[in-house]
Write a protein that holds these residues in place. Structure first.
Motif, mmCIF file in Angstrom:
data_model
loop_
_atom_site.group_PDB
_atom_site.id
_atom_site.type_symbol
_atom_site.label_atom_id
_atom_site.label_comp_id
_atom_site.label_asym_id
_atom_site.label_seq_id
_atom_site.Cartn_x
_atom_site.Cartn_y
_atom_site.Cartn_z
ATOM 1 N N LYS A 93 0.828 -1.214 0.000
ATOM 2 C CA LYS A 93 0.000 0.000 0.000
ATOM 3 C C LYS A 93 0.860 1.261 0.000
ATOM 4 O O LYS A 93 0.526 2.245 -0.682
ATOM 5 C CB LYS A 93 -0.918 0.000 1.228
ATOM 6 N N ALA B 251 0.710 3.983 -3.016
ATOM 7 C CA ALA B 251 0.397 5.396 -2.776
ATOM 8 C C ALA B 251 1.484 6.297 -3.358
ATOM 9 O O ALA B 251 1.194 7.321 -3.998
ATOM 10 C CB ALA B 251 0.247 5.645 -1.277
ATOM 11 N N ARG C 183 0.805 8.987 -6.519
ATOM 12 C CA ARG C 183 0.986 10.430 -6.334
ATOM 13 C C ARG C 183 2.117 10.961 -7.211
ATOM 14 O O ARG C 183 1.976 12.020 -7.839
ATOM 15 C CB ARG C 183 1.248 10.748 -4.864
ATOM 16 N N ALA D 262 -4.028 7.776 -4.850
ATOM 17 C CA ALA D 262 -2.990 8.119 -3.871
ATOM 18 C C ALA D 262 -3.623 8.497 -2.533
ATOM 19 O O ALA D 262 -3.184 8.037 -1.466
ATOM 20 C CB ALA D 262 -2.129 9.269 -4.389
ATOM 21 N N PHE E 5 -5.022 5.261 -0.790
ATOM 22 C CA PHE E 5 -4.028 4.370 -0.192
ATOM 23 C C PHE E 5 -3.247 5.059 0.936
ATOM 24 O O PHE E 5 -2.826 4.389 1.883
ATOM 25 C CB PHE E 5 -3.072 3.847 -1.262
ATOM 26 N N GLU E 6 -3.058 6.371 0.844
ATOM 27 C CA GLU E 6 -2.416 7.084 1.945
ATOM 28 C C GLU E 6 -3.261 7.026 3.206
ATOM 29 O O GLU E 6 -2.740 6.825 4.307
ATOM 30 C CB GLU E 6 -2.159 8.544 1.532
#
Length: 413
Positions: free
Chosen positions: A274, A278, A282, A363, A366-367
């Motif tokens: 993950k 991310a 991004r 992004a 997942f962040e």
């Protein structure tokens, strides 16, 4: 109310330093804006200690010569440069102001060299490229794209935001790894001390009983004798094997094997997937938004990812995408590391022409997932650690006490 020391820029580019009371940094920025000042940096004032201040300054000057430029310093540089350029300052004047404000002698020297190069007529990106070890490939290429498109301010803001997100993610993942690492190190230290001081005393008692020792007891006694009599050799061997492991991880094959093992670990494997997802989403989103060509964007993105499996997948896609294939199709060959939701949203973005928007949404998703996982990680790991500790203590207790109970049983018989 706390007092902040601040540095701010006037509209003509002049730097102003001062102190002001404010509830927080955001309130301070709003107050200064009403005075036509743009806040560059602010720190809450601490009680002053002359000796501590001198020691800190000396240590800072010495260590800055050897340590790399931190991500935080580059982040503030990009953010403040964007603010000053958007306020109407020329690039060289903004750089002059930031050079004066830099507290790191090494970074100040690098910025001075970059500014001199810009003043001589070179582009900002070419001036930064001389210091590619400090300013990464993603930084330089996004700046080059920003200069070409006339969106340098936007690009610098994107870079600042990207570095901030990257810093936060790294900090969360590192913090999550620290807890189990500290517990395991403490177990190793306690176990070594017990082998050196506790087991020899029990061994003398057990041997006097004259009973046959079980295998587990003999293993513990043998280990204790090795550690107690050859502790320096044991430490040397441990350091040697750690060094060999470190060297192996520096090789392409060693790194590949390690990364394959890591992503298969329970709990941590999914967290690392993950984290890299991310970062991939991004970075690629910001590069595309900045106007960097897709092939070059993928090459740069592959270079900033920490896991070699992700690197190989993205670098392979960078080569094959020139043949006209969609990125989502190319990455679907790696289902172990790319979640179906990534491939589906990427496919939608490619069909609608909004790839960067979709990547940015991924992004953020997942962040947030990484943040929630790291928050709950201690709750998940604590029972596992308790089982490990209980098993180790139980094995030790049974192995050392079993001969004593056997001898008591013989006496009773």
């Amino acid at each position: 109310m706390p007092i902040f020391t601040y540095s701010a820029a006037k509209q003509n580019g002049e730097i102003v330093n001062g102190e002001k009371e404010a509830e927080n940094e955001k309130t301070l920025a709003k107050t200064l804006k009403e005075e036509s000042l743009f806040l560059l940096d602010a720190k809450e004032k601490k009680p002053f200690s002359l000796s501590a201040f001198n020691v800190a300054m000396n240590l800072n000057e010495i260590t800055s010569r050897f340590l790399p430029i931190s991500l935080v310093e580059r982040m503030f540089f990009a953010r403040n440069l964007a603010v000053m350029i958007s306020a109407g300052l020329s690039l060289t004047r903004a750089m002059d102001a930031l050079i004066q404000e830099s507290a790191n002698p090494k970074f100040k020297k690098i910025l001075s060299e970059v500014n001199e190069s810009v003043a001589e007529g070179k582009s900002f990106a070419d001036s930064l490229r001389v210091h590619e070890k400090v300013f990464s490939a993603i930084f330089i290429n996004m700046v080059a794209a920003g200069e070409a498109s006339g969106k340098l301010t936007l690009v610098l803001k994107l870079l600042s935001n990207q570095m901030k997100k990257d810093y936060d993610l790294r900090k969360r993942v590192t913090g999550a790894m620290m807890y189990p690492a500290i517990i395991m190190m403490a177990l190793m230290v306690i176990g070594t001390l017990m082998m050196m001081y506790v087991v020899p005393s029990l061994t003398a008692v057990i041997k006097d009983l004259g009973v046959e020792l079980p295998l587990s007891t003999r293993v513990i006694i043998f280990t204790s004798e090795i550690i107690a009599n050859y502790i320096l050799w044991v430490l040397a061997a441990f350091i040697f094997w750690v060094f060999l492991l470190w060297r192996a991880l520096k090789t392409r094959i060693g790194k590949k094997i390690f990364d394959r093992v890591v992503i298969r670990l329970p709990i941590f494997g999914e967290l690392i997937i993950k984290f890299n997802t991310a970062r991939f989403c991004r970075t690629l989103a910001y590069l595309i938004t900045s106007g960097v060509p897709i092939v070059r964007s993928l090459e740069i993105t592959g270079s900033v990812l920490g896991n070699s499996l992700f690197q190989n997948a993205v670098n392979g896609a960078a080569q094959d995408i020139q043949k006209g294939k969609q990125l989502s199709v190319l990455l679907s060959a790696y289902p172990r590391i790319f979640h179906p939701i990534v491939l589906q949203m990427m496919s939608v973005g490619e069909e609608t022409g909004k790839t960067s928007d979709m990547m940015l949404r991924l992004a953020l998703f997942f962040e947030e997932d990484v943040t929630n996982t790291t928050k709950n990680l201690s709750t998940i790991i604590e029972p596992i650690l308790m089982i490990v500790i209980g098993t180790a203590v139980g094995f030790f207790a049974v192995s050392m006490l079993q001969p004593i109970y056997s001898s008591l049983g013989n006496i009773g018989a």
